[in-house]
Design an enzyme around this catalytic site. Sequence first.
Site, PDB file in Angstrom:
ATOM      1  N   HIS A   1      -8.902 -80.055  -7.405  1.00 49.06           N
ATOM      2  CA  HIS A   1      -9.775 -79.212  -6.569  1.00 49.06           C
ATOM      3  C   HIS A   1     -10.687 -78.319  -7.415  1.00 49.06           C
ATOM      4  O   HIS A   1     -11.913 -78.406  -7.298  1.00 49.06           O
ATOM      5  CB  HIS A   1      -8.950 -78.397  -5.565  1.00 49.06           C
ATOM      6  CG  HIS A   1      -9.724 -77.290  -4.920  1.00 49.06           C
ATOM      7  ND1 HIS A   1     -10.793 -77.527  -4.072  1.00 49.06           N
ATOM      8  CD2 HIS A   1      -9.616 -75.946  -5.021  1.00 49.06           C
ATOM      9  CE1 HIS A   1     -11.301 -76.360  -3.688  1.00 49.06           C
ATOM     10  NE2 HIS A   1     -10.610 -75.392  -4.239  1.00 49.06           N
TER      11      HIS A   1
ATOM     12  N   HIS B   1     -11.148 -70.538 -10.585  1.00 47.83           N
ATOM     13  CA  HIS B   1     -11.329 -69.652  -9.424  1.00 47.83           C
ATOM     14  C   HIS B   1     -10.045 -69.374  -8.636  1.00 47.83           C
ATOM     15  O   HIS B   1      -9.958 -68.380  -7.929  1.00 47.83           O
ATOM     16  CB  HIS B   1     -12.445 -70.156  -8.498  1.00 47.83           C
ATOM     17  CG  HIS B   1     -12.072 -71.320  -7.624  1.00 47.83           C
ATOM     18  ND1 HIS B   1     -12.205 -72.628  -8.026  1.00 47.83           N
ATOM     19  CD2 HIS B   1     -11.561 -71.362  -6.366  1.00 47.83           C
ATOM     20  CE1 HIS B   1     -11.803 -73.424  -7.047  1.00 47.83           C
ATOM     21  NE2 HIS B   1     -11.405 -72.692  -6.032  1.00 47.83           N
TER      22      HIS B   1
ATOM     23  N   GLU C   1      -5.032 -66.011  -8.283  1.00 49.18           N
ATOM     24  CA  GLU C   1      -4.357 -65.934  -6.984  1.00 49.18           C
ATOM     25  C   GLU C   1      -3.055 -66.734  -6.981  1.00 49.18           C
ATOM     26  O   GLU C   1      -2.069 -66.334  -6.378  1.00 49.18           O
ATOM     27  CB  GLU C   1      -5.302 -66.482  -5.906  1.00 49.18           C
ATOM     28  CG  GLU C   1      -4.832 -66.101  -4.535  1.00 49.18           C
ATOM     29  CD  GLU C   1      -5.657 -66.784  -3.457  1.00 49.18           C
ATOM     30  OE1 GLU C   1      -5.206 -66.787  -2.328  1.00 49.18           O
ATOM     31  OE2 GLU C   1      -6.733 -67.327  -3.775  1.00 49.18           O
ATOM     32  N   ASP C   2      -3.057 -67.891  -7.669  1.00 49.69           N
ATOM     33  CA  ASP C   2      -1.916 -68.803  -7.556  1.00 49.69           C
ATOM     34  C   ASP C   2      -0.872 -68.678  -8.668  1.00 49.69           C
ATOM     35  O   ASP C   2       0.184 -69.274  -8.592  1.00 49.69           O
ATOM     36  CB  ASP C   2      -2.404 -70.264  -7.536  1.00 49.69           C
ATOM     37  CG  ASP C   2      -3.236 -70.564  -6.292  1.00 49.69           C
ATOM     38  OD1 ASP C   2      -3.173 -69.747  -5.356  1.00 49.69           O
ATOM     39  OD2 ASP C   2      -3.941 -71.585  -6.270  1.00 49.69           O
TER      40      ASP C   2
ATOM     41  N   ASP D   1     -16.801 -74.161  -3.474  1.00 53.66           N
ATOM     42  CA  ASP D   1     -15.383 -74.205  -3.093  1.00 53.66           C
ATOM     43  C   ASP D   1     -15.268 -74.604  -1.620  1.00 53.66           C
ATOM     44  O   ASP D   1     -14.488 -75.469  -1.241  1.00 53.66           O
ATOM     45  CB  ASP D   1     -14.789 -72.804  -3.330  1.00 53.66           C
ATOM     46  CG  ASP D   1     -13.312 -72.714  -2.953  1.00 53.66           C
ATOM     47  OD1 ASP D   1     -12.591 -73.702  -3.158  1.00 53.66           O
ATOM     48  OD2 ASP D   1     -12.905 -71.648  -2.444  1.00 53.66           O
TER      49      ASP D   1
ATOM     50  N   ASP E   1     -38.740 -87.196  15.397  1.00 55.83           N
ATOM     51  CA  ASP E   1     -39.043 -87.307  13.949  1.00 55.83           C
ATOM     52  C   ASP E   1     -37.789 -87.618  13.139  1.00 55.83           C
ATOM     53  O   ASP E   1     -37.519 -86.999  12.123  1.00 55.83           O
ATOM     54  CB  ASP E   1     -39.800 -86.083  13.421  1.00 55.83           C
ATOM     55  CG  ASP E   1     -39.026 -84.810  13.671  1.00 55.83           C
ATOM     56  OD1 ASP E   1     -37.974 -84.898  14.329  1.00 55.83           O
ATOM     57  OD2 ASP E   1     -39.450 -83.739  13.218  1.00 55.83           O
TER      58      ASP E   1
END
Length: 564
Positions: A61, A86, A90-91, A153, A273
């Site tokens: 990812h 990124h 957080e992880d 993301d 169009d």
Amino acid sequence: MVEIDIEKENKAIAKEYKELLRISYQTLSAEDKKLIRKAFDLAVDAHQEQRRKSGEAYVFHPIAVAKIVASEIGLGATGIAAALMHDVVEDTDITVADIEKMFNPKVAQLVEGLTKISQVQKDLNVSMQAENFRKMLLTLNDDVRVILIKLADRLHNMQTMESMPEHKQVKIASETLYIYAPLAHRLGLYNIKTKLEDLGLKYTEPKIYNDIVSKIKETKEEQDAYINTISEVLKKSLDEENVEYIIKGRPKSIYSIRRKMKAQNVSFDEVYDKFALRIVYKSNLHDEKFIAWKIYSIVTDHYRPSPSRLRDWISSPKSTGYEALHITVMGPKGRWVEIQVRSERMDEIAEKGYAAHYKYKQGATEESGLDVWLNLLKEALENSETNAVDFVEDFKMNLYAKEIFVFTPKGEIKSLPKGATSLDFAFSIHSEIGIRTRGTRVNGRLVPLNTELKSGDQIEVITSQNQKPTSSWLDYVTTSRAKNKIRNVLNENTKKMAEDGKELLTRKLKQLKITLNEQVVNELVNYFRLKTSLDLFYRVGIGSIENQQLKDFAAQKSNTLMNF
């Protein structure tokens, strides 16, 4: 068995890394490659144990996000490194401070901005979207690249949502249409905007989406043959004139076909169009305009143009930086066809937005091109007192607004959103001019402040030192810049008046032998059925609470005390 799989996965990860370097839009120096490698290794290591819902190793990812950032948005090594990392803070146990030590403050700042956005967005319901959006913009701290990486993301998440539960798909998709697609549009990232809108539709209205997709497939051969007929005719003339070019068919996006069907209340076949082609020509900067108009004359020699639908964004580029000539002509079989004409430079700017600007600006850095946009954004954020939903609606109106082009008395050109008024124009020149506006002249005639402007109007602003905004001005303007400034001034005036009122009230109550304290203030607010102490002081200040009313209050107060 697991060993082989891991080995296979590692090979795939290594392949992705090579691909990332190969597709980077910016030219990467040895130093840049070192920075990217280090970020890549950290991401692989940090996400080692993680898997996505689909069972795939999680690290695919961030790599995919970095690839979008590198090729479609065109950021340099700093942006690519931040995209790779990124989700790391957080992880995992790694902190922003660790990243700053290992890399540099810039990379750390971007990762921190991205981490804050993630925290703001954890599983919140739709009614919180507006508040989230505002918080998300406030995390920009000075670097719009945070938003650019966030868009990448979001795009990758939208592309890989199959294994999510349906309610989550709908939530993420509606948020994408509400917030991210308009942002991509405002940043001039038309490719990403189109993908986000189409994917948004796929999950919010799957039946309609699939209907349109199958109809496009059914008519594809016919459309290709039709575009080829026109291309063959134009090629012959373009070659004779020695223009270097490529012609490509441009399918209308699924979302825009849906929007047209809805707005005009027509069926798929009646959207007129759907056929469009783009002529991208080679040119140096000096000859760009000349060649564009030369192509225009070749196209209109063969096909009759609709004069009302000519869009000349070469003479007056959009504020997103978009430049092109759009010519709508009557093609064979009586069908309207849109032909876009742009140089290779314009084409890159249309695909990659601001990132492509640096490439063509001598000595420009990645940061400098984003400053302009950032200032616009900061203006919209200046006034945080409006409620979040109003804020987003205002902001979105300015994001998606069609543009008009108007002139100052000296003949300078200004772009404003469609629907802007002469008072909006005054604020667009300078807030101080807006605040002091007494009147406006449009094309030499005195007009009311709420007159809606049209492209080509010339506006003169008449100011006076004694002029002050009134609350009715909020109905006269449409741009968030003007609304925010007017609200700020009105708030300041109210506060000033309330301060005077408080002094006056203290004196008047003293004469009635009452000392103004918190309890008395609360009693007065209740007595006059007001909401806050500010309301009370303001009303005393402007004289709408009279002496007799205060005497009545004092009498009632002493009666109450007597009864005790």
